[in-house]
Design an enzyme around this catalytic site. Structure first.
Site, PDB file in Angstrom:
ATOM      1  N   HIS A  50       0.844  -1.203   0.000  1.00  0.00           N
ATOM      2  CA  HIS A  50       0.000   0.000   0.000  1.00  0.00           C
ATOM      3  C   HIS A  50       0.875   1.247   0.000  1.00  0.00           C
ATOM      4  O   HIS A  50       2.070   1.182   0.293  1.00  0.00           O
ATOM      5  CB  HIS A  50      -0.971  -0.014   1.181  1.00  0.00           C
ATOM      6  CG  HIS A  50      -0.392   0.197   2.540  1.00  0.00           C
ATOM      7  ND1 HIS A  50      -0.413   1.429   3.173  1.00  0.00           N
ATOM      8  CD2 HIS A  50       0.204  -0.649   3.418  1.00  0.00           C
ATOM      9  CE1 HIS A  50       0.125   1.319   4.377  1.00  0.00           C
ATOM     10  NE2 HIS A  50       0.509   0.075   4.554  1.00  0.00           N
ATOM     11  N   ASP A  88       6.731   2.492   7.134  1.00  0.00           N
ATOM     12  CA  ASP A  88       5.423   1.885   6.907  1.00  0.00           C
ATOM     13  C   ASP A  88       4.521   2.870   6.183  1.00  0.00           C
ATOM     14  O   ASP A  88       4.055   3.843   6.782  1.00  0.00           O
ATOM     15  CB  ASP A  88       4.802   1.498   8.246  1.00  0.00           C
ATOM     16  CG  ASP A  88       3.419   0.898   8.099  1.00  0.00           C
ATOM     17  OD1 ASP A  88       3.048   0.481   6.987  1.00  0.00           O
ATOM     18  OD2 ASP A  88       2.693   0.864   9.112  1.00  0.00           O
ATOM     19  N   GLU A 110      -5.065   1.242   2.896  1.00  0.00           N
ATOM     20  CA  GLU A 110      -4.788   0.075   3.743  1.00  0.00           C
ATOM     21  C   GLU A 110      -4.845   0.462   5.211  1.00  0.00           C
ATOM     22  O   GLU A 110      -5.341  -0.303   6.052  1.00  0.00           O
ATOM     23  CB  GLU A 110      -3.414  -0.512   3.396  1.00  0.00           C
ATOM     24  CG  GLU A 110      -3.113  -1.851   4.072  1.00  0.00           C
ATOM     25  CD  GLU A 110      -2.498  -1.749   5.465  1.00  0.00           C
ATOM     26  OE1 GLU A 110      -2.356  -2.781   6.140  1.00  0.00           O
ATOM     27  OE2 GLU A 110      -2.166  -0.617   5.896  1.00  0.00           O
ATOM     28  N   GLU A 111      -4.344   1.661   5.517  1.00  0.00           N
ATOM     29  CA  GLU A 111      -4.282   2.071   6.919  1.00  0.00           C
ATOM     30  C   GLU A 111      -5.661   2.264   7.542  1.00  0.00           C
ATOM     31  O   GLU A 111      -5.801   2.252   8.752  1.00  0.00           O
ATOM     32  CB  GLU A 111      -3.462   3.356   7.058  1.00  0.00           C
ATOM     33  CG  GLU A 111      -1.986   3.213   6.710  1.00  0.00           C
ATOM     34  CD  GLU A 111      -1.213   2.306   7.660  1.00  0.00           C
ATOM     35  OE1 GLU A 111      -1.826   1.686   8.547  1.00  0.00           O
ATOM     36  OE2 GLU A 111       0.024   2.234   7.527  1.00  0.00           O
ATOM     37  N   ASP A 140       4.456  -4.842   2.447  1.00  0.00           N
ATOM     38  CA  ASP A 140       4.058  -3.719   3.298  1.00  0.00           C
ATOM     39  C   ASP A 140       5.218  -3.365   4.240  1.00  0.00           C
ATOM     40  O   ASP A 140       5.634  -4.176   5.065  1.00  0.00           O
ATOM     41  CB  ASP A 140       2.828  -4.144   4.114  1.00  0.00           C
ATOM     42  CG  ASP A 140       2.252  -3.021   4.954  1.00  0.00           C
ATOM     43  OD1 ASP A 140       2.837  -1.934   5.000  1.00  0.00           O
ATOM     44  OD2 ASP A 140       1.190  -3.251   5.574  1.00  0.00           O
ATOM     45  N   HIS A 179       3.518   4.429  12.877  1.00  0.00           N
ATOM     46  CA  HIS A 179       2.312   5.247  12.807  1.00  0.00           C
ATOM     47  C   HIS A 179       2.434   6.579  13.547  1.00  0.00           C
ATOM     48  O   HIS A 179       1.422   7.177  13.921  1.00  0.00           O
ATOM     49  CB  HIS A 179       1.095   4.478  13.330  1.00  0.00           C
ATOM     50  CG  HIS A 179       0.628   3.407  12.403  1.00  0.00           C
ATOM     51  ND1 HIS A 179      -0.562   2.739  12.572  1.00  0.00           N
ATOM     52  CD2 HIS A 179       1.175   2.878  11.280  1.00  0.00           C
ATOM     53  CE1 HIS A 179      -0.724   1.844  11.603  1.00  0.00           C
ATOM     54  NE2 HIS A 179       0.329   1.914  10.801  1.00  0.00           N
TER      55      HIS A 179
END
Length: 704
Positions: A355, A365, A402-403, A431, A512
């Site tokens: 993604h 990420d 995706e997140e 990913d 994140h």
């Protein structure tokens, strides 16, 4: 039919005993001896053609700005990827969808009300060492699919907020009803923390990262080290529907609302979305809460790393105000898929994906994987332009949203379900695929041989070892994990039954947070920028090996080997709560047949490839049958916890959201400590294994 298969396989097994010396001398790898020599030249060209510096440039470009799904910044990333792939010679297609979601956290706040009024910090500090941290488009921490609300209440600490933790609170007489729960990240998917919090009647949830899990208890914090500082906040989705993808269109693609084909959408009230407000905070903010709690001391294992005795309740003197106003609406997202069309078998697809949407900059990420795939696109493009097209089509996909809940890839799988059933050879997921220097992989059984064999052909850049030898360390063979949840392989593997893998190199990550940026990457993750090209070589070799083989090189033998071990493990778990359980007799019989038939197929293919006796028409038929093997585990009834999960072989753990459940039908019964449906599962699993064994024997017969 079952008895016929067993008898026939027994006769073939007798033939195997007579011809076994041939298999021992040369096991089939999908190629004739002549074509394999040519393939090795192609693989050398790929290794030599990988432009290592291009990876750094792609990663830098991809991570210039925060780019959350559905925002103009993310559209610019999509444009850039499309340009790179088109320049490499790929046909590029975009697949748009209208998703019920939000692109920001709306408005939110979290405050101490009593004993003092104190607003709590909701965003990472600006750091002089990190120029990206001052980007004006960075935002507060938030959780996608939070409910909206404005709650003032007392507080309860729920450890990691797992199912077991809430059960423990109930056992201890702690009532969370009407209160605000605070739980730390870890142990399960954050969405389940929200789900259990709401189920037990709490009014709101605060999630924080504890320094014992990632912070000063682990080592130096950012910017001096790789662990969370007191302002770092883990964002993330809370979506916990019993299916993947857009919450309003289960089983169907969320096609554009202004398009020709109209998709029926649920009302949002039917989608089981969370209704309570949820916010993530950093441990620097959480400490203001823990410092003022005065209830019972927590049980063993619940103490974290803040310098206070952790307590279960804050008491009546400590009240918090939690406010979230997060409006959701239909948002356009878009997958970007590039294709190198196969020269001989264009309708057989090897799909690689990652993604591209991120919670902020997304350097580790996901965009380390995105940048690697762009470099690989260029390397393959050089080969194609030089006249070396892959025989099967190679698709490189960049998934959106995706997140927010593995949305873009799930919608594509639902849209392309029929085509994938007929054409998809494998899905390879990357990913965050270059987020460190430690290599690893998880895979479905038939791709495990490919994973290890291709790792032996790639040099690890920081030692004189191969990637394989660096991976295995002191072990005789490296461990290959089982695919769990949390990423874009889910739809391919668990919904339609495409053999899949997920792999790459891992390491330090400010997961994140707003600090997962290019500065962090070049300072701590891979300052020399050598792993991007390395993982690109490995991924490219796997794609080429599958693309050019006369016969798809699945590791079919691993089915029986792995299944035997998985059933043994399941039986041990069942006997812990049911001592009288006698095992899965029908499954055991079916596995014996599967093992024999697999050996028959090995001998037949090895002989046919060695003697070059297969025509193009025969090869086409063989490969069609091979693609159908994994579909033996696709059961239309699906799982009791969600019929979207149709694979009997593997599923996401519905209680943690991340862990892998192998033989998920059994794992669900084990989690309930129930024997009621074990005979049903004995029959369903035996039927799936018999189907697989039957397909294998039919294939072997067609070759012989």
């Amino acid at each position: 039919m079952k008895h016929k298969v067993s008898l026939t396989s027994f006769l073939y097994y007798s033939v195997v005993l007579l011809t076994g010396h041939f298999a021992a001398a040369q096991e089939w790898n999908g190629y004739t001896p002549t074509s394999f020599q040519e393939q090795e030249k192609m693989e050398t060209l790929l290794l030599q053609g990988m432009d290592f510096p291009s990876y750094r440039e792609h990663l830098k470009k991809l991570t210039e700005r925060p780019h959350i799904a559905g925002t103009p910044a993310n559209e610019k990333v999509a444009d850039y990827m499309a340009q790179v792939m088109q320049a490499a010679g790929m046909q590029v297609d975009r697949y748009p969808y209208d998703i019920y979601m939000t692109t920001d956290g709306g408005t939110s706040s979290i405050d101490l009300v009593t004993p003092i009024r104190l607003p709590l910090n909701q965003q990472e500090y600006i750091m002089q060492e990190d120029p990206f941290s001052s980007d004006p488009t960075l935002g507060k921490g938030w959780n996608a699919y939070s409910g909206s609300g404005d709650v003032t209440a007392t507080v309860v600490y729920a450890n990691y907020g797992t199912k077991e933790d809430f059960e423990k609170l109930a056992e201890m007489g702690i009532d969370v009803k009407g209160k605000i729960v605070i739980a730390r990240y870890g142990g399960n998917f954050r969405g389940y923390k929200a789900k259990f919090t709401e189920q037990y009647g709490a009014a709101g949830l605060i999630i924080y990262t504890d320094p014992a899990d990632s912070g000063y208890m682990k080592g130096l914090v950012y910017p001096d080290g790789v662990f969370y500082d007191e302002s770092a906040i883990q964002r993330g989705s809370l979506l916990t529907t019993d299916y993947e993808g857009d919450p309003l269109t289960p089983f169907e693609p969320a096609l554009p609302m202004d398009g020709k084909k109209k998709i029926k959408r649920m009302d949002p009230s039917e989608a089981s979305l969370h209704t309570i407000p949820v916010l993530p905070i950093a441990y620097g903010a959480a400490k203001e809460i823990f410092a003022r709690m005065n209830g019972k001391v927590v049980p063993s294992g619940w103490q974290g790393g803040l310098p206070y005795t952790y307590r279960l309740e804050g008491g009546e003197e400590l009240t918090l105000r939690l406010q979230v106003d997060q409006k959701k609406d239909f948002t356009r997202i878009s997958n970007v898929v590039g294709t190198f069309k196969g020269s001989e078998y264009p309708d057989e697809w090897i799909i690689l994906g990652c993604h591209y949407d991120a919670w902020a900059f997304g350097a580790t990420d996901p965009n380390s994987g995105t940048a690697m795939l762009l470099s690989l696109s260029e390397a393959l493009g050089k080969m194609v332009k030089a006249g070396h097209s892959p025989k099967r089509s190679i698709l490189i996909a960049h998934w959106d949203a995706e997140e927010h809940g593995v949305i873009g890839s799930s919608e594509w799988v639902e849209q392309m379900r029929d085509a994938l059933n007929a054409k998809a050879v494998a899905y390879l997921n990357f990913d965050g695929g270059v987020s460190g220097k430690n290599f690893g992989a998880a895979s479905s059984p038939t791709l495990k041989g490919l994973v290890t064999e291709m790792a032996q052909k790639v040099d690890y850049p920081y030692t004189d070892k191969t990637l394989y030898d660096q991976w295995r360390g002191e072990k005789e063979v490296p461990g290959i994990g089982n695919l769990g949840g949390g990423s874009d392989h889910i739809g391919f593997y668990m919904h339609v039954g495409v053999p899949s893998l997920s792999g790459g190199s891992g390491g330090p990550t400010l997961y994140h947070t707003n600090y997962d940026d290019f500065h962090f990457y070049e300072t701590y993750v891979d300052p020399e920028f050598k792993m991007g090209g390395t993982i690109g070589q490995w991924a490219g070799l796997m794609a080429l090996r599958m693309a050019n083989a006369e016969v798809i090189p699945y590791d079919v033998k691993r089915y029986a080997t792995d299944l035997k071990g998985h059933f043994e493990n399941a039986i041990k778990k069942i006997k812990e709560f049911d001592k009288d359980f006698a095992g899965f007799g029908k499954v055991e019989t079916a596995l014996a047949v599967l093992e024999k038939n697999t050996t028959v197929l090995d001998v037949a293919l090895t002989k046919a490839l060695g003697e070059k006796t297969l025509s193009k028409k025969e090869l086409k038929g063989i490969n069609e049958q091979l693609i159908a093997l994994e579909k033996s585990f696709i059961d239309e009834k699906g799982m009791y916890y969600g019929s979207w999960y149709k694979s009997l072989y593997a599923s996401t753990d519905p209680f943690s959201g991340y862990a892998s459940w192998i033989l998920p039908g059994l794992e669900y019964e084990i989690s309930l400590e129930s024997s009621n449906r074990l005979e049903e599962w004995n029959q369903r699993y035996a039927a799936a294994i018999e189907s697989l064994a039957n397909k294998i024997l039919t294939l072997a017969n067609s070759i012989s």
